[in-house]
Design a protein around this motif. Structure first.
Motif, PDB file in Angstrom:
ATOM      1  N   LYS A 157       2.409   2.026  -3.340  1.00  0.00           N
ATOM      2  CA  LYS A 157       1.443   2.521  -4.326  1.00  0.00           C
ATOM      3  C   LYS A 157       0.980   3.939  -4.020  1.00  0.00           C
ATOM      4  O   LYS A 157       0.211   4.518  -4.795  1.00  0.00           O
ATOM      5  N   ASP A 160       0.824  -1.214   0.000  1.00  0.00           N
ATOM      6  CA  ASP A 160       0.000   0.000   0.000  1.00  0.00           C
ATOM      7  C   ASP A 160       0.858   1.264   0.000  1.00  0.00           C
ATOM      8  O   ASP A 160       0.553   2.241  -0.688  1.00  0.00           O
ATOM      9  N   VAL A 216      -0.916   4.879  -1.471  1.00  0.00           N
ATOM     10  CA  VAL A 216      -2.223   4.947  -0.815  1.00  0.00           C
ATOM     11  C   VAL A 216      -2.117   5.662   0.527  1.00  0.00           C
ATOM     12  O   VAL A 216      -2.951   6.512   0.874  1.00  0.00           O
TER      13      VAL A 216
END
Length: 276
Positions: free
Chosen positions: A109, A106, A111
């Motif tokens: 990426k 996560d 996020v």
């Protein structure tokens, strides 16, 4: 922007969101639960994430009982009474590693960069992810117990002993997950996070009392096994599943849990707050 447009904008904002009706910021509990729900929704949309908590427990239970049962206990049915509490702990401890790997994915990426911009309790993003994984741990534990019962596991402590030991293991797994959270925040790739996690987990799980009685080990190795937190939780679970509730053993497990959170929780948040 003209004065008329500015006045119109302020008027619209006042109508849509009056100052006295603005929603209160999410508190620590509600925000953590929200992020935990997000973790569960990820499982819903990517069900193959449950592979490690469905197939892996069955494989570990059947493989170790059939391979070591005859050699160590003379028969599988006798060894299964010793093995199930140990492999129960081993499986859930191994699964906690994937908490860090998912977190690392996560972060890579971007996020969590968006999460950190939200006006919520900052640790809730990490706490919620760990809470969501409790469902995965529960699924794995139920599968292990089901397979164990099918293979002849009969705990003398009955349902109460199994349930209490299960809850204690879930608490320990949550606290241990903070270690992998720290590792995930430090490592730059999933592969690196997995490699470091396995390097730590291997001695914790195999140099313990999971598979054999530590009294058969050399004295210097027994000293490590005795203080190994995995050995402590396994011993406590064996006692409770046998109907014995040792306050000292349970208290020591809780001390280990408190130490894990007290050390690795703040370190994880320190790294998280300063991570680009």
């Amino acid at each position: 922007m003209s004065a008329d447009v500015q006045q119109a904008t302020v008027k619209v904002r006042t109508v849509l969101l009056p100052a006295d009706e603005r929603p209160a910021p999410a508190g620590p509990i509600s925000s953590s639960i929200t992020y935990g729900w997000r973790a569960l929704l990820k499982i819903k949309h990517i069900p193959e994430q449950l592979f490690d908590v469905t197939i892996f427990p069955v494989m570990m239970t059947v493989m170790f009982s059939t391979i070591f049962g005859g050699a160590l206990a003379g028969d599988i049915s006798g060894y299964i009474q010793w093995l199930i509490p140990g492999v129960f702990v081993q499986t859930l401890v191994m699964i906690t590693m994937y908490t860090g790997i998912t977190l690392n994915r996560d972060i890579s990426k971007g996020v969590f960069d968006r999460f950190r911009s939200l006006p919520v309790w900052r640790p809730s993003q990490l706490v919620g992810a760990l809470l969501g994984d409790q469902v995965r741990y529960t699924i794995a534990g139920v599968i292990i117990l089901a397979v164990g019962f099918l293979m002849g596991f009969r705990p003398a402590g009955g349902f109460a002993g199994v349930a209490v030991s299960f809850v204690l293991l879930l608490v320990f797994s949550f606290c241990l997950s903070w270690v992998w959270t720290m590792v995930a925040l430090i490592m730059r790739t999933e592969q690196a996070a997995m490699g470091v996690s396995m390097f730590i987990l291997m001695p914790l799980t195999f140099v313990s009392n999971i598979f054999v009685d530590p009294r058969t080990m050399p004295d210097w190795l027994q000293a490590f096994v005795d203080v190994n937190p995995v050995s402590v939780i396994v011993g406590s679970m064996r006692d409770m599943m046998s109907g014995v509730y040792d306050a000292g053993s349970i208290g020591l497990v809780l001390v280990y849990c408190a130490v894990l959170v007290a050390i690795f929780g703040p370190i994880s948040m320190f790294i998280y707050n300063r991570k680009n």
